[in-house]
Write a protein that holds these residues in place. Structure first.
Motif, PDB file in Angstrom:
ATOM      1  N   TYR A   1     -25.235  19.631   1.029  1.00  0.00           N
ATOM      2  CA  TYR A   1     -24.734  18.280   1.304  1.00  0.00           C
ATOM      3  C   TYR A   1     -25.822  17.224   1.182  1.00  0.00           C
ATOM      4  CZ  TYR A   1     -20.630  20.540   3.545  1.00  0.00           C
ATOM      5  OH  TYR A   1     -19.508  21.283   3.820  1.00  0.00           O
ATOM      6  N   ALA A   2     -27.058  17.594   1.432  1.00  0.00           N
ATOM      7  CA  ALA A   2     -28.170  16.634   1.402  1.00  0.00           C
ATOM      8  C   ALA A   2     -28.754  16.446   0.011  1.00  0.00           C
ATOM      9  CB  ALA A   2     -29.268  17.091   2.368  1.00  0.00           C
ATOM     10  N   ARG A   3     -28.268  17.222  -0.979  1.00  0.00           N
ATOM     11  CA  ARG A   3     -28.817  17.142  -2.341  1.00  0.00           C
ATOM     12  C   ARG A   3     -27.688  16.862  -3.329  1.00  0.00           C
ATOM     13  NH1 ARG A   3     -31.073  22.619  -3.286  1.00  0.00           N
ATOM     14  NH2 ARG A   3     -31.682  21.731  -5.302  1.00  0.00           N
ATOM     15  N   PRO A   4     -27.459  15.596  -3.652  1.00  0.00           N
ATOM     16  CA  PRO A   4     -26.336  15.215  -4.517  1.00  0.00           C
ATOM     17  C   PRO A   4     -26.303  15.927  -5.863  1.00  0.00           C
ATOM     18  CG  PRO A   4     -27.224  13.277  -3.433  1.00  0.00           C
ATOM     19  CD  PRO A   4     -28.163  14.408  -3.117  1.00  0.00           C
ATOM     20  N   ASP A   5     -27.480  16.299  -6.400  1.00  0.00           N
ATOM     21  CA  ASP A   5     -27.481  16.981  -7.695  1.00  0.00           C
ATOM     22  C   ASP A   5     -26.764  18.322  -7.620  1.00  0.00           C
ATOM     23  OD1 ASP A   5     -29.705  17.710  -6.025  1.00  0.00           O
ATOM     24  OD2 ASP A   5     -30.583  18.789  -7.715  1.00  0.00           O
ATOM     25  N   THR A   6     -26.922  19.026  -6.502  1.00  0.00           N
ATOM     26  CA  THR A   6     -26.234  20.312  -6.364  1.00  0.00           C
ATOM     27  C   THR A   6     -24.730  20.115  -6.203  1.00  0.00           C
ATOM     28  OG1 THR A   6     -26.403  20.461  -3.930  1.00  0.00           O
ATOM     29  CG2 THR A   6     -28.277  21.272  -5.226  1.00  0.00           C
ATOM     30  N   ILE A   7     -24.335  19.021  -5.580  1.00  0.00           N
ATOM     31  CA  ILE A   7     -22.908  18.769  -5.360  1.00  0.00           C
ATOM     32  C   ILE A   7     -22.215  18.481  -6.692  1.00  0.00           C
ATOM     33  CG2 ILE A   7     -21.209  17.401  -4.105  1.00  0.00           C
ATOM     34  CD1 ILE A   7     -23.528  16.612  -2.179  1.00  0.00           C
ATOM     35  N   ALA A   8     -22.807  17.594  -7.489  1.00  0.00           N
ATOM     36  CA  ALA A   8     -22.207  17.242  -8.781  1.00  0.00           C
ATOM     37  C   ALA A   8     -22.060  18.462  -9.673  1.00  0.00           C
ATOM     38  CB  ALA A   8     -23.068  16.179  -9.468  1.00  0.00           C
ATOM     39  N   ALA A   9     -23.086  19.310  -9.706  1.00  0.00           N
ATOM     40  CA  ALA A   9     -23.022  20.510 -10.550  1.00  0.00           C
ATOM     41  C   ALA A   9     -21.945  21.468 -10.057  1.00  0.00           C
ATOM     42  CB  ALA A   9     -24.385  21.204 -10.562  1.00  0.00           C
ATOM     43  N   ALA A  10     -21.818  21.599  -8.744  1.00  0.00           N
ATOM     44  CA  ALA A  10     -20.847  22.541  -8.173  1.00  0.00           C
ATOM     45  C   ALA A  10     -19.410  22.109  -8.433  1.00  0.00           C
ATOM     46  CB  ALA A  10     -21.087  22.686  -6.676  1.00  0.00           C
ATOM     47  N   LEU A  11     -19.191  20.804  -8.557  1.00  0.00           N
ATOM     48  CA  LEU A  11     -17.825  20.287  -8.675  1.00  0.00           C
ATOM     49  C   LEU A  11     -17.293  20.273 -10.109  1.00  0.00           C
ATOM     50  CD1 LEU A  11     -17.762  17.322  -6.133  1.00  0.00           C
ATOM     51  CD2 LEU A  11     -16.701  19.562  -5.913  1.00  0.00           C
ATOM     52  N   GLU A  12     -18.079  20.702 -11.060  1.00  0.00           N
ATOM     53  CA  GLU A  12     -17.600  20.717 -12.450  1.00  0.00           C
ATOM     54  C   GLU A  12     -16.388  21.650 -12.582  1.00  0.00           C
ATOM     55  OE1 GLU A  12     -20.685  21.649 -15.176  1.00  0.00           O
ATOM     56  OE2 GLU A  12     -21.994  20.004 -14.533  1.00  0.00           O
ATOM     57  N   GLY A  13     -15.278  21.100 -13.072  1.00  0.00           N
ATOM     58  CA  GLY A  13     -14.075  21.891 -13.279  1.00  0.00           C
ATOM     59  C   GLY A  13     -13.274  22.183 -12.038  1.00  0.00           C
ATOM     60  N   VAL A  14     -13.608  21.539 -10.920  1.00  0.00           N
ATOM     61  CA  VAL A  14     -12.926  21.800  -9.651  1.00  0.00           C
ATOM     62  C   VAL A  14     -11.747  20.846  -9.475  1.00  0.00           C
ATOM     63  CG1 VAL A  14     -13.168  21.615  -7.132  1.00  0.00           C
ATOM     64  CG2 VAL A  14     -14.913  22.803  -8.487  1.00  0.00           C
TER      65      VAL A  14
END
Length: 290
Positions: A55-68
């Motif tokens: 939650y504290a690292r927006p780059d990980t969030i954007a990558a995780a949400l691809e295709g969700v």
């Protein structure tokens, strides 16, 4: 439909993953995320895609949400940082075009005096402002929160609290997870704010009676004043801040903030919620095994 579950290494998130599968979701359609993906290795072995999401690292969030398509945002637990971290997830969901965001909030978050509520209220407001289609699931207390007290009562014969005659409409984590899975899988829930609770609001006298049933010995409820409760908590090693937080929860319960038993959860899962005694019997076994 691809469903991402945040905090899937935690107790609630993992149960939501299991409930999704039990209700027919294909493993390939479920994404489990955590800050440390090594804690999800058993899920990966079952064909579930696992991703890093902090939650504290927006780059990980954007990558995780691809295709969700649908996203479960399990509320964070970091005091002082929770709202900002939630906003990171909400912003990423909006940017990714997520079609359904489900957020685990607190009972009556918009109006309650519950000490935990302000962060949840602010998150609900941020979700509304984002325009992301959403469902707010306001979870009452986990029944498992009381497992340590009930386990201890096996030796002390006492349940002690400064909650007075207050009642708690708690539900088991598994029941709450199943309700969340229903909301994630089914159409027709967008825009709703659901109060999830157990079917029955119990008193601490009833909690003591339940502990008696679990242990096969008499357990009684000892009501304490706020000062007595703080002293008792500090005597077993809690610092002043933590003791004050626990007492604030007790005060809220005494005022009725967790007392509303709502039928929504049992309606959605299609059965009565798990009874207090059944949930605590299982939870106390977990505490004993730890």
């Amino acid at each position: 439909m691809t469903i991402l579950v945040t905090a899937a290494s935690g107790q609630l998130g993992r149960l939501v993953v299991e409930a999704l599968l039990a209700r027919g979701a294909a493993p390939a359609d479920v994404v489990a995320s955590a800050r440390d993906t090594s804690k999800l290795a058993d899920l990966a072995a079952r064909g579930i895609r696992t991703v890093e999401l902090d939650y504290a690292r927006p780059d990980t969030i954007a990558a995780a949400l691809e295709g969700v398509d649908a996203l479960l945002l399990v509320s964070g637990s970091e005091p002082g940082a929770r709202v900002a971290q939630h906003r990171n997830v909400i912003d990423a969901a909006a940017a990714a075009g997520v079609a359904k965001l489900v957020y685990t909030s607190a009972p009556h978050a918009a109006t309650t005096s519950l000490v935990l509520a302000p962060d949840h209220k602010a998150t609900e407001e941020a979700i509304a402002a984002s325009g992301v289609p959403a469902v707010i699931v306001r979870n009452n207390w986990y029944t498992e929160n009381y497992a340590p007290d009930v386990a201890l009562a096996a030796s002390t014969g006492v349940i002690a609290s400064s909650a007075g005659a207050g009642r708690v409409a708690s539900a088991s984590r598994a029941d709450l997870a199943e309700g969340i899975a229903v909301v994630l899988l089914e159409d027709g829930h967008l825009g709703q704010v659901y109060e999830f609770s157990g079917d029955h609001a119990w008193s601490f006298e009833e909690l003591a009676a339940t502990a008696s049933e679990v242990h096969g010995r008499e357990v009684t409820y000892t009501p304490l004043t706020t000062e007595e409760r703080i002293a008792a908590l500090q005597a077993v090693g809690l610092d002043a801040g933590t003791a004050g937080f626990v007492v604030a929860i007790d005060s809220g319960i005494r005022e009725g903030v967790l007392a509303d038993a709502d039928p929504t959860l049992s309606r959605l899962i299609g059965r009565p919620t798990t009874s207090l005694v059944e949930a605590l019997q299982a939870a106390v076994q977990v505490v004993a095994a730890a």
